[in-house]
Design an enzyme around this catalytic site. Structure first.
Site, PDB file in Angstrom:
ATOM      1  CD  GLU A 196      -2.941  -1.287   0.499  1.00 33.70           C
ATOM      2  OE1 GLU A 196      -2.975  -0.528  -0.494  1.00 33.70           O
ATOM      3  OE2 GLU A 196      -3.837  -2.098   0.760  1.00 33.70           O
ATOM      4  CG  HIS A 199      -4.398   0.947   5.326  1.00 36.08           C
ATOM      5  ND1 HIS A 199      -5.763   1.105   5.219  1.00 36.08           N
ATOM      6  CD2 HIS A 199      -4.108  -0.241   4.737  1.00 36.08           C
ATOM      7  CE1 HIS A 199      -6.276   0.056   4.585  1.00 36.08           C
ATOM      8  NE2 HIS A 199      -5.287  -0.771   4.290  1.00 36.08           N
ATOM      9  CG  HIS A 208      -7.774  -4.246   6.900  1.00 36.81           C
ATOM     10  ND1 HIS A 208      -7.274  -5.382   6.281  1.00 36.81           N
ATOM     11  CD2 HIS A 208      -7.417  -3.204   6.112  1.00 36.81           C
ATOM     12  CE1 HIS A 208      -6.642  -5.029   5.165  1.00 36.81           C
ATOM     13  NE2 HIS A 208      -6.708  -3.720   5.049  1.00 36.81           N
ATOM     14  CE1 TYR A 250     -16.867  16.986  20.992  1.00 34.94           C
ATOM     15  CE2 TYR A 250     -18.885  15.937  21.773  1.00 34.94           C
ATOM     16  CZ  TYR A 250     -17.567  16.294  21.968  1.00 34.94           C
ATOM     17  OH  TYR A 250     -16.924  15.948  23.136  1.00 34.94           O
ATOM     18  CG  HIS A 304      -8.993  -1.796   1.629  1.00 31.69           C
ATOM     19  ND1 HIS A 304      -8.174  -1.469   0.564  1.00 31.69           N
ATOM     20  CD2 HIS A 304      -8.154  -2.235   2.600  1.00 31.69           C
ATOM     21  CE1 HIS A 304      -6.913  -1.723   0.872  1.00 31.69           C
ATOM     22  NE2 HIS A 304      -6.875  -2.179   2.103  1.00 31.69           N
ATOM     23  CE1 TYR A 349      -9.641  22.121  20.381  1.00 29.56           C
ATOM     24  CE2 TYR A 349      -7.638  20.886  20.839  1.00 29.56           C
ATOM     25  CZ  TYR A 349      -8.971  20.919  20.481  1.00 29.56           C
ATOM     26  OH  TYR A 349      -9.633  19.757  20.229  1.00 29.56           O
TER      27      TYR A 349
END
Length: 230
Positions: free
Chosen positions: A78, A97, A99, A118, A160, A213
């Site tokens: 990847e 990355h 799964h 939020y 994926h 911030y």
């Protein structure tokens, strides 16, 4: 100048990061990958080695164009996704990355994560978008991922998993964990009739608060001009 170097200390941080994904239950086997930007390319986890077996010398240093240094292992398949983030998103210096379970469930159902909570704003956006499916390791997948990241610092990859970015490795790891938590909540909300979403105005207030911030000023710079309301 990149905050990470092609040295033992930075390599050890990458090892600890991928092991942390396993410890947190965010990935299993050798399916996840982690990288950090360096002055001359990136450090990235190798393909086919379990995180528990990784040593700093196993971490691969390579250019952003795919050329590995001499005497290196084969990088993660990847690697293009990581390199293209660094090429196209200045300021980001870490990519994770994995799964993780609930993020992958939503990705397999082709569902993005909307403004149900939020904390979506921690990605600098109104949602965690879904990148269309493409074969793992392909340039098409990297292109789809990069397009999704135009509006967010994290995304789901259809059929994926998920990908999270950060201004440093700690930030990228925290965001990956948050994506999984938000995915779990969305999965649960869908099971009981679907979430009641926050309005654009409510999310605007949160995005402004998040930008006031710490490193959130960097996040604001990266996402301005690519906001979903533009």
């Amino acid at each position: 100048m990149a905050i990470y170097q092609n040295d033992q200390a930075s390599r050890q941080q990458v090892v600890e990061a991928i092991q942390s994904l396993v410890d947190q239950g965010l990935t299993t086997g050798s399916s996840g990958n982690v990288s950090v930007l360096t002055n001359k390319g990136m450090l990235i986890t190798p393909t086919g080695i379990l995180p528990k077996d990784l040593e700093p010398e196993h971490i691969v240093h390579m250019s952003l164009d795919g050329e590995t240094d001499t005497d290196q292992l084969t990088p993660s398949s990847e690697w293009r996704m990581h390199a293209d983030v660094y090429k196209n998103k200045p300021g980001l210096e870490a990519v994770v990355h994995c799964h993780s379970n609930y993020a992958t469930i939503l990705a397999c159902a082709h569902k993005s994560i909307p403004a149900q909570h939020y904390m979506i704003a921690a990605t600098g956006s109104y949602e965690i978008p879904l990148a269309p499916y493409a074969t793992f390791g392909s340039q098409e997948l990297s292109d789809a991922n990069l397009s999704a990241l135009q509006t967010s610092m994290a995304c789901l990859l259809a059929n994926h998993g998920q990908l999270a970015t950060g201004f440093n490795l700690e930030g990228a790891l925290k965001l990956a964990a948050l994506v999984e938590e938000l995915a779990h909540w969305h999965w649960g909300a869908l099971a009981i009739g679907g979430p009641k979403l926050l309005s654009k105005e409510q999310m605007d207030d949160v995005l402004v608060a998040f930008a006031s911030y710490g490193q959130q000023e960097k996040r604001k710079d990266l996402t301005d001009g690519n906001r979903l309301d533009k």
